[in-house]
Scaffold this active site. Structure first.
Site, mmCIF file in Angstrom:
data_model
loop_
_atom_site.group_PDB
_atom_site.id
_atom_site.type_symbol
_atom_site.label_atom_id
_atom_site.label_comp_id
_atom_site.label_asym_id
_atom_site.label_seq_id
_atom_site.Cartn_x
_atom_site.Cartn_y
_atom_site.Cartn_z
ATOM 1 N N ASP A 1 0.872 -1.176 0.000
ATOM 2 C CA ASP A 1 0.000 0.000 0.000
ATOM 3 C C ASP A 1 0.913 1.230 0.000
ATOM 4 O OD1 ASP A 1 -3.133 0.767 1.154
ATOM 5 O OD2 ASP A 1 -1.559 2.278 1.237
ATOM 6 N N ASP B 1 -3.685 2.312 -5.250
ATOM 7 C CA ASP B 1 -2.397 2.282 -4.539
ATOM 8 C C ASP B 1 -2.176 1.030 -3.702
ATOM 9 O OD1 ASP B 1 -3.803 2.739 -2.104
ATOM 10 O OD2 ASP B 1 -2.211 4.045 -1.362
ATOM 11 N N GLU B 2 -2.909 -0.029 -4.018
ATOM 12 C CA GLU B 2 -2.874 -1.195 -3.139
ATOM 13 C C GLU B 2 -3.018 -2.494 -3.922
ATOM 14 O OE1 GLU B 2 -6.183 -0.866 -0.447
ATOM 15 O OE2 GLU B 2 -5.811 -2.866 0.363
HETATM 16 N N1 DCP Z 1 -8.444 8.571 -0.930
HETATM 17 C C1 DCP Z 1 -9.488 9.498 -1.083
HETATM 18 N N2 DCP Z 1 -10.448 9.616 -0.115
HETATM 19 C C2 DCP Z 1 -10.408 8.878 1.001
HETATM 20 C C3 DCP Z 1 -9.357 7.941 1.189
HETATM 21 C C4 DCP Z 1 -8.376 7.820 0.190
HETATM 22 O O1 DCP Z 1 -9.538 10.183 -2.113
HETATM 23 N N3 DCP Z 1 -11.338 9.023 1.941
HETATM 24 C C5 DCP Z 1 -7.406 8.505 -1.959
HETATM 25 C C6 DCP Z 1 -6.223 9.372 -1.579
HETATM 26 C C7 DCP Z 1 -5.181 8.425 -1.118
HETATM 27 C C8 DCP Z 1 -5.489 7.177 -1.928
HETATM 28 O O2 DCP Z 1 -6.893 7.187 -2.109
HETATM 29 O O3 DCP Z 1 -3.858 8.926 -1.368
HETATM 30 C C9 DCP Z 1 -5.042 5.901 -1.268
HETATM 31 O O4 DCP Z 1 -5.747 5.698 -0.056
HETATM 32 P P1 DCP Z 1 -5.068 5.181 1.242
HETATM 33 O O5 DCP Z 1 -6.154 4.853 2.203
HETATM 34 O O6 DCP Z 1 -4.076 4.118 0.926
HETATM 35 O O7 DCP Z 1 -4.333 6.445 1.847
HETATM 36 P P2 DCP Z 1 -2.895 7.044 1.526
HETATM 37 O O8 DCP Z 1 -2.155 6.247 0.525
HETATM 38 O O9 DCP Z 1 -3.074 8.485 1.196
HETATM 39 O O10 DCP Z 1 -2.184 6.988 2.945
HETATM 40 P P3 DCP Z 1 -1.530 5.730 3.675
HETATM 41 O O11 DCP Z 1 -0.078 6.043 3.773
HETATM 42 O O12 DCP Z 1 -2.201 5.706 5.007
HETATM 43 O O13 DCP Z 1 -1.837 4.515 2.865
HETATM 44 MG MG MG Z 2 -2.010 4.173 0.737
#
Ligand code: DCP
Ligand code: MG
Length: 423
Positions: A25, A138-139
């Site tokens: 992720d 991203d996962e």
């Molecule tokens: N995303 C979004 N709205 C949300 C959650 C996520 O638009 N409520 C988008 C932005 C994030 C992406 O999806 O960058 C990936 O979600 P993640 O939950 O993996 O969050 P991040 O990658 O940003 O942070 P982490 O380091 O916790 O994985």
């Molecule tokens: Mg993420």
């Protein structure tokens, strides 16, 4: 008797396949992508979202960099709340009351760029696993069972993280475990840049101290009910009375109990049709060309059988040559169109191996990619959903690349269909 049979079934169900699952992720993904576009954002609080321009009132945070999270800003937060916690850096010049150190950089969502960056990451993953299950931009889950072992998996995972960072420029966290749910929890355990390995036999122990919210499928309502009953951690749920959980939550109670104990029999399966078919195998480090050729022929045959089973066409034949300790070289021969002549897999794999005649090798692999499935094949694979088929049908994809790590990356083994038509 019936009761005994029931017990036996449960025991069998518990037996997880012997697999090594890697969950990846990306860290604060959208913010990391914005940093690619503007390196001045490195190390700074970054918020990606909508609605923060003067006059806008509605919008939410998509993500916040880890620096911004320290100010209490997080995904899905109303943008106004984020601005209260972390005003815009842009406003510092006009507002003497603002302390620059307590402001952040706001950027709008640029989905096309994030998709493109996500695709670059996913194409690297293809070299690291036989089977990949894409979950989101991203996962993903990777079944890396045939690519590494428990002794080497940490270095393998770190190599993957490094390659993604060196090639694409975005950080990732990975978790490795004997099953999917534990791998997912592990990847989240030590973000950012985390690499957490949960070895077989230690899953229950790993989960035991985690709050119940971390158990897959436990939302705030269930969590509250569990806590009311004094069940605060996964360990508490794992050693709770199963019947009591069933009383409280019906069938879901059983799921909770099983998950809290770290039991998960799911196998990593792609969501659409496979993009490639590969096999690889370690050998005792050797430079002997006959030994290498023998193994490659064996691997090519296994790949050939699977191509026949799936009834697909392929466009690219590749090999992977791993030098000790983990120097991964890949070479591929791409054709302008898909073919079905499976005997060519061995022949072209062996040709590609010539370059490594005197190389000391600890692992070899063979892969065919650029797969295409005819309508008849798709009908056979009735479970796949049609939108996924369209997404993963590679007949129209740009010609697959030849890839090796770092400076050794070359495209030198590209060949043309002309080499085949004379066969
Ligand atoms: N995303 C979004 N709205 C949300 C959650 C996520 O638009 N409520 C988008 C932005 C994030 C992406 O999806 O960058 C990936 O979600 P993640 O939950 O993996 O969050 P991040 O990658 O940003 O942070 P982490 O380091 O916790 O994985
Ligand atoms: Mg993420």
């Amino acid at each position: 008797m019936n009761t005994d049979r029931g017990k036996l079934d449960i025991t069998i169900e518990k037996e997880a396949p012997d697999q090594i699952v890697l969950h990846i992720d990306m860290d604060c993904f959208y913010a990391a992508c914005e940093r690619l576009k503007d390196p001045e954002l490195n190390g700074e609080p970054v918020i990606v979202g909508m609605g923060y321009e003067p006059g806008d009132t509605i919008g939410a945070v998509a993500t916040a960099s880890y620096e911004a999270r320290e100010f209490g800003v997080g995904s899905a937060m109303p943008i106004q709340e984020a601005l209260d916690k972390l005003p815009r850096r842009k406003d510092v010049a006009n507002d003497p009351a603002l302390n620059k150190e307590q402001t952040g950089h706001y950027r709008p969502v640029d989905m096309e760029f994030y998709k493109d960056t996500g695709a670059q990451v996913k194409s690297i993953l293809e070299d690291y696993a036989e089977t990949i299950r894409d979950v989101s931009i991203d996962e993903a889950y990777l079944d890396v069972t045939s690519h590494t072992d428990w002794g080497a998996v940490e270095q393998y995972a770190r190599t993957l993280q490094d390659e993604i960072y060196d090639t694409v420029g975005v950080p990732a966290s990975v978790g490795v475990a004997p099953n999917m749910s534990a791998a997912k929890i592990a990847s989240d355990y030590d973000k950012p840049n985390g690499c957490v390995i949960v070895r077989p036999g230690t899953v229950r122990e790993f989960l035991s101290s985690l709050p119940v919210e971390e158990i897959h499928g436990v939302g705030p309502v269930t969590a509250e009910k569990l806590v009311e009953e004094g069940l605060k951690t996964a360990g508490d749920v794992a050693s709770a009375d199963r019947d009591k959980l069933e009383e409280m939550f019906g069938e879901r109670g059983t799921d909770l109990f099983v998950r809290a104990r770290g039991e998960d029999t799911r196998v990593v399966e792609p969501r659409g049709l496979p993009k490639s078919i590969s096999n690889e195998s370690a050998l005792e480090t050797t430079a002997d060309i006959d030994t290498k050729r023998e193994l490659l022929i064996d691997l090519a045959e296994q790949v050939r059988q699977r191509v026949i089973e799936k009834g697909c066409l392929f466009q690219t034949i590749g090999i992977k040559v791993v030098e000790p300790p983990f120097d991964v070289n890949t070479r591929a021969t791409s054709l302008p169109g898909p073919i079905e002549s499976t005997e060519l897999i061995e022949q072209y794999a062996l040709d590609l191996l010539d370059e490594f005649e005197s190389t000391r090798v600890r692992k070899l692999g063979v892969r065919v990619s650029g797969l295409s499935f005819t309508n008849a094949n798709q009908a056979q694979l009735g479970d796949w959903d049609s939108s996924q088929q369209a997404e993963t049908d590679l007949t129209t994809k740009a010609s697959p690349k030849s890839r090796s790590r770092g400076a050794r990356r070359t495209g030198q083994s590209q060949q043309t269909l002309g080499d085949f038509t004379d066969e």
